[in-house]
Design an enzyme around this catalytic site. Sequence first.
Site, short mmCIF file in Angstrom:
data_model
loop_
_atom_site.label_atom_id
_atom_site.label_comp_id
_atom_site.label_asym_id
_atom_site.label_seq_id
_atom_site.Cartn_x
_atom_site.Cartn_y
_atom_site.Cartn_z
N SER A 1 -20.56 11.48 10.51
CA SER A 1 -21.60 12.09 9.65
C SER A 1 -21.41 13.69 9.53
O SER A 1 -20.78 14.16 10.69
CB SER A 1 -23.13 11.67 9.85
OG SER A 1 -23.68 12.52 8.84
N ARG A 2 -21.90 14.29 8.77
CA ARG A 2 -21.70 15.84 8.88
C ARG A 2 -22.83 16.34 9.88
O ARG A 2 -22.80 17.26 10.73
CB ARG A 2 -22.40 16.29 7.68
CG ARG A 2 -21.37 16.43 6.55
CD ARG A 2 -21.76 17.03 5.09
NE ARG A 2 -23.11 16.21 4.74
CZ ARG A 2 -23.61 16.35 3.57
NH1 ARG A 2 -23.26 17.43 2.92
NH2 ARG A 2 -24.60 15.46 3.00
N ASP B 1 -20.81 6.69 -11.58
CA ASP B 1 -21.56 5.81 -10.85
C ASP B 1 -21.82 4.16 -11.22
O ASP B 1 -21.61 3.35 -10.57
CB ASP B 1 -23.07 5.99 -10.53
CG ASP B 1 -23.24 6.84 -9.08
OD1 ASP B 1 -23.49 6.15 -7.97
OD2 ASP B 1 -22.96 7.90 -8.88
N HIS C 1 -14.79 12.15 -1.77
CA HIS C 1 -13.57 11.12 -1.55
C HIS C 1 -12.04 11.54 -1.42
O HIS C 1 -11.54 11.23 -0.38
CB HIS C 1 -13.69 10.11 -2.55
CG HIS C 1 -14.79 9.19 -2.66
ND1 HIS C 1 -15.10 8.01 -3.52
CD2 HIS C 1 -16.04 9.10 -1.84
CE1 HIS C 1 -16.29 7.66 -3.36
NE2 HIS C 1 -16.86 8.25 -2.22
N ILE D 1 -25.46 2.51 1.56
CA ILE D 1 -24.24 1.58 1.10
C ILE D 1 -23.25 1.36 2.60
O ILE D 1 -22.78 0.42 2.95
CB ILE D 1 -23.24 2.11 -0.03
CG1 ILE D 1 -22.31 1.00 -0.38
CG2 ILE D 1 -22.69 3.40 0.27
CD1 ILE D 1 -21.53 1.13 -1.61
N ALA D 2 -23.13 2.59 3.34
CA ALA D 2 -22.50 2.50 4.69
C ALA D 2 -23.14 1.31 5.43
O ALA D 2 -22.70 0.59 6.34
CB ALA D 2 -22.55 3.81 5.21
N LYS E 1 -15.98 3.18 -4.53
CA LYS E 1 -15.95 3.80 -6.06
C LYS E 1 -16.89 4.74 -6.56
O LYS E 1 -18.08 4.48 -5.89
CB LYS E 1 -15.89 2.40 -6.82
CG LYS E 1 -17.30 1.76 -7.10
CD LYS E 1 -17.45 0.20 -7.22
CE LYS E 1 -17.16 -0.49 -6.18
NZ LYS E 1 -18.04 -0.40 -5.06
#
Length: 332
Positions: free
Chosen positions: A40-41, A182, A83, A19-20, A101
């Site tokens: 990012s991690r 979701d 989030h 989605i990013a 969301k």
Amino acid sequence: MQPITDRPVRWGILATGGIAAAFTEDLAAVPDAQVVAVASRSEASARAFADRHGIPRAYGSREQLAADPEVDVVYVATPHSDHHASTALMLDAGKAVLCEKPFTLNAGQAAELVSLARKREVLLMEAMWTYLDPAVRRITELVADGAIGEVRSVQAEFGFPGPADPGHRLWDPAVGGGALLDLGVYPVAFAQLLLGEPESVQAWARLTDRGVDANTAVVLGHPGGATALLSCSLDAHCGQRASVQGTEGRIELDRDFFHPAGFTLHRADRDPEPYLAPARTGHGYGLEAAEVIRCLRAGETESPLVPLDTTLAVMRTLDAVRDRIGVRYPGE
């Protein structure tokens, strides 16, 4: 928050998943949007994402992104269990935030973020593209104008067979897995857009052996006697349909009600009236980015089209549904 009027709005992307990537691709077509950083991690993951999308800076932590002085707004696309922490970090750093969301795991976390954003006078918006969709906005106009009389019922369904991998995030309670957060957030948000917050919530679900919901049905009771009949599923192929039923007609959305290509208005003694939405650009996420940019240009800290109070109301309903079906996430 000072309006940004003399330059492009500079975006940071937090996360490097699907989605990013889709959101970043859509940003390329949004006027006055410039992606300047991704985090990012894993620095390697961030660098690969940056190289793929032509982003100048890549960070291996969200803290580095929050500290970047050239980032105006951050798109938070991490798993929804993250989030709250990531959005709070960005707000504390003075960054505007567009958060995917469901907004958070629960209403308590959502209320903390809204309070922080209002205290810091920084823009915060949930990435609820349904509220910005042209067809859905037209539906709300028709309902407000009395085209179908008084709304008595809203029905909506969203579901598909979940992944076979039992370790997938959709089945994992540690990251807020299950159908409700979701998928169910869409029917609930759609119903509450038209009927407001319910006064009664009833629900039933099939839970997995890990304690998340695989198939959930919800009945909402609203002031004045209106009802919403909603469902979400990781068990079955659903039509993604919705219907808005009033005393003088109804509106039917045959598929993808959360970002529909159109709908049909049925009124007594008239032929069906189809509405075709404008052609969608890209994946459809540009609508969210454009509204964020409009707010930042105007110096607004909340969007009138995706109000924070509406986001909070949806989260309260999701909490009530989870209470009825017995779903709890670690740490709650």
